[in-house]
Design an enzyme around this catalytic site. Structure first.
Site, PDB file in Angstrom:
ATOM      1  N   CYS A  50      43.511  43.107  67.633  1.00 17.74           N
ATOM      2  CA  CYS A  50      43.440  41.994  68.453  1.00 17.74           C
ATOM      3  C   CYS A  50      41.885  41.508  68.736  1.00 17.74           C
ATOM      4  O   CYS A  50      41.621  41.247  68.055  1.00 17.74           O
ATOM      5  CB  CYS A  50      43.965  41.686  70.156  1.00 17.74           C
ATOM      6  SG  CYS A  50      44.000  43.634  70.712  1.00 17.74           S
ATOM      7  N   SER A  51      41.103  41.435  69.388  1.00 23.84           N
ATOM      8  CA  SER A  51      40.031  41.302  70.020  1.00 23.84           C
ATOM      9  C   SER A  51      39.363  41.770  71.082  1.00 23.84           C
ATOM     10  O   SER A  51      38.323  41.206  71.282  1.00 23.84           O
ATOM     11  CB  SER A  51      40.192  39.770  69.708  1.00 23.84           C
ATOM     12  OG  SER A  51      40.529  39.044  70.887  1.00 23.84           O
ATOM     13  N   CYS A  52      39.681  43.422  71.143  1.00 23.93           N
ATOM     14  CA  CYS A  52      38.674  43.961  72.664  1.00 23.93           C
ATOM     15  C   CYS A  52      36.851  44.189  71.630  1.00 23.93           C
ATOM     16  O   CYS A  52      36.705  44.162  70.664  1.00 23.93           O
ATOM     17  CB  CYS A  52      39.425  45.439  71.809  1.00 23.93           C
ATOM     18  SG  CYS A  52      41.243  45.799  72.681  1.00 23.93           S
ATOM     19  N   CYS A  73      37.720  44.806  66.213  1.00 25.37           N
ATOM     20  CA  CYS A  73      39.819  45.342  66.604  1.00 25.37           C
ATOM     21  C   CYS A  73      40.579  44.923  66.085  1.00 25.37           C
ATOM     22  O   CYS A  73      40.707  42.990  65.852  1.00 25.37           O
ATOM     23  CB  CYS A  73      39.733  44.409  68.440  1.00 25.37           C
ATOM     24  SG  CYS A  73      41.119  44.974  69.060  1.00 25.37           S
TER      25      CYS A  73
END
Lengths: 96, 196
Positions: B107-109, B104
């Site tokens: 962000c950090s999905c 991602c």
């Protein structure tokens, strides 16, 4: 606007919105291929802006060739993009 | 691209926001804890390992999983409904000639509700910025050396879908049971930075 179909070529709009967006900068202005329509979701830009009734749009999986993005590389990168982030590239249906 | 997650002013800002909401009587600390506990209850990479083991053992399940993961997950007692709303899950299968890896970049999905928190490196700027550009080199640094003719697809989960990699079943595992197969699967294999 009619929905994009799998295999169609699309170009990501090279805009630079002031607020939140989910169109990653590295694909803006680049041409990719529609892989599939995932479903419909509220446009993240409008949700982040606090819109009372954010637009709901189709979201697509879009594949980009690494060579187009970076000038090198044999891999593909797929990015998930809301419909209004993209415009159709006419007459370039890709049958891959 | 947003910055490192652990360091950051945003963590302090979230904490201050929580304090304001609690002080104002909008929510209680116990309510916040309960929501987080409910979301993460049973959320572990073991779920992904079970999904993979079933797909290796049952061709019908494998086909249903790849076609519509959300519809197939209840067959193994799982779902994507653990969070605020059900999330779409897309499972992408490795083959002898094609490898998949997840990221991602914004962000950090990550399918947290299914697999639990992501590894810290998954949230690092180094991983997020490099894997889309030079995945073969990044995977080699993880110890995964792919043949030159293996096609690599990097899946950047920039919207509402979450992804899971279905690794290839290792050779010589024909006689193993589903629990034995599940024990072979790692969290890195589910992200695509390991073969299994």
């Amino acid at each position: 606007m009619t929905e994009f179909r799998a295999g169609e070529r699309v170009r990501v709009r090279a805009t630079d919105p002031a607020g939140h967006t989910r169109a990653p900068r590295y694909v803006r202005g680049h041409t990719g291929r529609i892989v599939e329509m995932q479903g419909r979701w509220a446009l993240a830009d409008e949700v982040a802006a606090g819109a009372a009734a954010p637009r709901v749009e189709p979201v697509y999986t879009v594949a980009f060739a690494a060579r187009d993005l970076w000038g090198a590389g044999e891999h593909e990168v797929t990015v998930d993009l809301w419909e209004s982030y993209m415009e159709r590239v006419e007459g370039t249906r890709d049958e891959r | 691209m947003s910055g490192e997650h652990a360091s950051v002013p945003v963590a302090a800002r979230v904490r201050r926001l929580e304090e304001r909401l609690i002080d104002a009587g909008v929510v209680g600390q116990d309510q916040l804890d309960a929501v987080l506990a409910a979301m993460l209850k049973g959320a572990t990479p073991l779920n992904g390992a079970r999904i993979v083991a079933r797909a290796w053992s049952d061709d019908g399940f494998r086909a249903r999983l790849l076609a519509d993961a959300n519809a197939a997950l209840p067959e193994v007692g799982l779902s994507m409904k653990g969070g605020i709303q059900e999330q779409r899950l897309k499972v992408v299968a490795n083959t002898p000639h094609a490898h998949n890896v997840l990221v991602c970049t914004l962000c950090s999905c990550y399918p947290i509700g299914l697999l639990g928190p992501s590894p810290s490196w998954y949230k690092s700027e180094a991983y997020r910025s490099r894997v889309v550009r030079e995945p073969r080199a990044v995977l080699a640094e993880f110890g995964l050396h792919l043949p030159d003719d293996t096609a690599i697809t990097v899946w950047d989960s920039s919207a509402e879908s979450r992804y899971l990699v279905l690794p290839r079943r290792p050779d010589g595992t024909g006689g193993l049971s589903e629990p034995e197969l599940a024990a072979l699967v790692t969290r890195e294999g589910l992200i695509g930075t390991a073969a299994v």
